[in-house]
Scaffold this motif. Structure first.
Motif: not given
Length: 121
Positions: A18-26, A28-33, A66-70
């Protein structure tokens, strides 16, 4: 929801998805993107966001896109870095001032010859 030790593995995976999905949406990425950017299949992203298990390298790829690896640094701290309690123990032992070398202290008490123009030094 706060992730805690008393939660089941399935619940933790669902929350992470759920958190990764929210980060993706924030972002502006689609699942395919996201899948294309991470070099994965769209189905893998769907599985992760649904709380299903994925391989660790897959998670790393997704976190990077998603720019959260750090943020993994705060999750599992580096063992070579001093721990807060170690820093507290060392605090009292920090150097406060420079000590004088007894030999140089004696030499500094000798009277200096006055300097005169033309000494050549």
């Amino acid at each position: 929801m706060k992730i805690q030790n008393d939660l089941s593995d399935m619940t933790v995976l669902e929350e992470l998805g759920h958190r990764l999905s929210k980060q993706r949406l924030d972002l502006g990425l689609t699942q395919a993107g996201l899948a294309i950017s991470a070099g994965l299949g769209k189905r893998t992203i769907e599985r992760l966001e649904a709380g299903k298990s994925v391989q660790l390298d897959t998670l790393v790829r997704i976190l990077r896109v998603l720019n959260v690896l750090d943020r993994m640094d705060s999750l599992i701290p580096d063992e070579s870095a001093p721990r807060p309690m170690e820093l507290l123990k060392l605090k009292g032992k920090e150097r406060q001032r420079a000590s004088t070398n007894p030999k140089s202290a004696k030499e500094s008490k000798k009277p200096l010859k006055p300097w005169v123009w033309g000494d050549g030094e």
